[in-house]
Design an enzyme around this catalytic site. Structure first.
Site, PDB file in Angstrom:
ATOM      1  N   HIS A  87    -111.572  50.186 -23.428  1.00  0.00           N
ATOM      2  CA  HIS A  87    -110.118  50.425 -23.404  1.00  0.00           C
ATOM      3  C   HIS A  87    -109.802  51.844 -22.927  1.00  0.00           C
ATOM      4  CE1 HIS A  87    -109.817  46.765 -25.912  1.00  0.00           C
ATOM      5  NE2 HIS A  87    -110.919  47.259 -26.475  1.00  0.00           N
TER       6      HIS A  87
ATOM      7  N   LYS B  15    -106.012  72.031  -4.996  1.00  0.00           N
ATOM      8  CA  LYS B  15    -106.441  70.631  -5.037  1.00  0.00           C
ATOM      9  C   LYS B  15    -107.741  70.360  -4.294  1.00  0.00           C
ATOM     10  CE  LYS B  15    -104.186  67.332  -5.945  1.00  0.00           C
ATOM     11  NZ  LYS B  15    -102.946  66.647  -5.669  1.00  0.00           N
TER      12      LYS B  15
ATOM     13  N   ASN C  80    -109.265  66.701  -3.419  1.00  0.00           N
ATOM     14  CA  ASN C  80    -108.909  65.300  -3.622  1.00  0.00           C
ATOM     15  C   ASN C  80    -110.058  64.342  -3.316  1.00  0.00           C
ATOM     16  OD1 ASN C  80    -106.282  65.981  -4.352  1.00  0.00           O
ATOM     17  ND2 ASN C  80    -105.599  65.981  -2.224  1.00  0.00           N
TER      18      ASN C  80
END
Ligand code: ARG
Length: 459
Positions: free
Chosen positions: A158, A285, A287
């Site tokens: 989960h 960033k 990515n």
């Protein structure tokens, strides 16, 4: 008579330009050119062996076809859209090159059995290449499993921290998944590897052909027994797209995991700079575009599968022109799949696990199951043990503490059965190594699995 058309005999006007444009396939099926030529050469050898065409003519045709193959490989072959498809382009070029006897190549053959022979030859080769790429990916996963045998990380259910595992166990999970992909492709290969040539347009051939000979020449392992089936069925290609879709789904899950694990929030994994991209606006960033594209391209491949399933649905036997639409989805899936496998392999080779972070996350409440099992081993019904440890967890959370911080006296307040040795369980390594069941994450079990795969993959 329709000018320029190999089938122009019965026509009194030229083909509408729109129809030429709409029905052509050479813009994409030229991908099959070399397989088409291979098929034609085997066919012509057979025609000559059977005395259906004279030997000297067969030799001329084969020489012409080989020259055309050279031109195609060197990129100097002129493809003509008005000649419709790859097969007509090559036949026309042959006739131009060696004269009218070139037309004998099509004796005892139809484009319906010709096209599907080339397509199967193409797919056979592609599947073999895909299997090779998947084996390389497995070897990369195995290498990481060996490298990271002494690193623990949390396993999630989960997407909540569940239980500690050795990082190797995680990599080996994907190795197993890709193994089933390989098995599926190998099985698919059996059904691709059947010769349709010699089926004619639909009903068979009235020349004394030798299909065994052609099958041997082309390396097909068997001959299709029914000419209608041979020319009209595309289930081998649907099966390929289905195998490809499942394989993409597996790669997409791996990509998603690594996207999550490389985020600052998790910070478990460092992806190599050379396999990531920057942002045009946010300087911080890095990515994971390759992984995102693998995840995204999975949708394309599912689309390819649904296309072909839909094309054949409700299609009356036998060949219909609809079947020309079988190629682009398969070409697209082949290209996407190969690119994705290469991409994910590079990522696996280059990634680094941040041990401090995975180790920290693997501890704490991820150790709670084992505390409950401790009580269960001492005779407490598991449900009750679960409840007691649940209380311990709530108690620690309310004080903003971790499971490792708990003192024996505190444990005893929840159950008198806790003894000194319960505290030994408060280590992710200890807990992981207690899972000694076959298939479990204990180091000794993983090492067995690694040895099994090393032998199997000769790695
Ligand atoms: N380009 C066609 C295809 O891909 C070849 C077969 C055409 N046969 C025909 N009878 N028109 O399916």
């Amino acid at each position: 008579m329709a000018e320029n058309k190999l089938w122009g005999g019965r026509f009194s006007e030229n083909t509408d330009a729109f129809v030429e444009e709409f029905t052509e396939s050479v813009s994409f099926d030229k991908e099959l050119a070399l397989y088409d030529i291979k098929g034609s050469i085997a066919h012509v050898k057979m025609l000559s062996k059977q005395g259906i065409i004279p030997k000297e003519e067969a030799e001329k045709i084969i020489e012409g076809l080989n020259q055309i193959a050279e031109d195609i490989k060197k990129g100097r072959f002129q493809w003509k859209r008005e000649l419709e498809d790859v097969h007509m382009n090559i036949e026309k070029a042959l006739i131009e090159r060696i004269g009218n006897i070139g037309g004998k190549v099509h004796t005892g053959r139809s484009r319906n059995d010709q096209v599907i022979t080339a397509f199967r030859l193409y797919l056979k080769e592609q599947i073999q290449e895909i299997i090779e790429l998947l084996i390389k990916l497995q070897k990369s996963l195995l290498k990481k499993a060996e490298e990271y045998i002494d690193i623990v990380m949390p396993a999630y259910t989960h997407l909540q921290r569940a239980q500690p595992i050795r990082a190797s166990h995680y990599f080996m999970a994907y190795l197993e998944m890709f193994n089933r992909d390989i098995e599926r492709f190998r099985d698919n290969l059996k059904r691709v590897n059947e010769l349709p040539l010699g089926s004619g347009a639909v009903a068979g051939v009235d020349f004394p052909i030798d299909r065994e000979f052609v099958a041997k020449e082309l390396g097909f392992s068997s001959i299709m027994r029914n000419s209608i089936d041979a020319t009209a069925s595309r289930d081998f290609a649907i099966e390929f797209l289905s195998c490809s879709s499942i394989c993409m789904a597996n790669m997409s899950r791996l990509s998603e995991d690594l996207i999550i694990y490389s985020s600052s929030e998790f910070n478990f994994v460092e992806l190599p700079d050379k396999l990531t991209t920057g942002s045009s606006i946010m300087p911080q960033k890095k990515n994971p575009d390759v992984l995102e594209l693998i995840r995204g391209k999975t949708g394309r491949v599912y689309g390819d599968l649904v296309s072909l399933l839909t094309i054949v649905k409700g299609l009356p036997l036998a060949y219909n022109r609809d079947l020309q639409e079988d190629k682009e989805p398969v070409f697209d899936a082949v290209k996407t799949l190969k690119g994705s496998i290469i991409g994910i392999t590079k990522i696996i080779d280059g990634l680094k696990i941040k041990k401090e972070n995975t180790e920290k996350a693997a501890g704490g409440f991820a150790l709670a199951t084992d505390l409950a099992n401790y009580l269960a081993e001492k005779g407490v019904p598991f449900r009750e043990a679960h409840h007691i440890v649940g209380k311990i967890v709530a108690y620690l959370i309310s004080q903003n503490r971790e499971l490792e911080d708990i003192k024996l006296e505190e444990l005893k307040n929840f159950s008198p059965l806790f003894e000194e040795d319960a505290l030994n369980l408060l280590s992710a390594y200890v807990v992981a190594d207690r899972r000694k069941s076959f298939g479990g994450t204990a180091k000794e079990r993983i090492l067995q699995q690694i040895n099994y795969w090393k032998e199997k993959l000769q790695a």
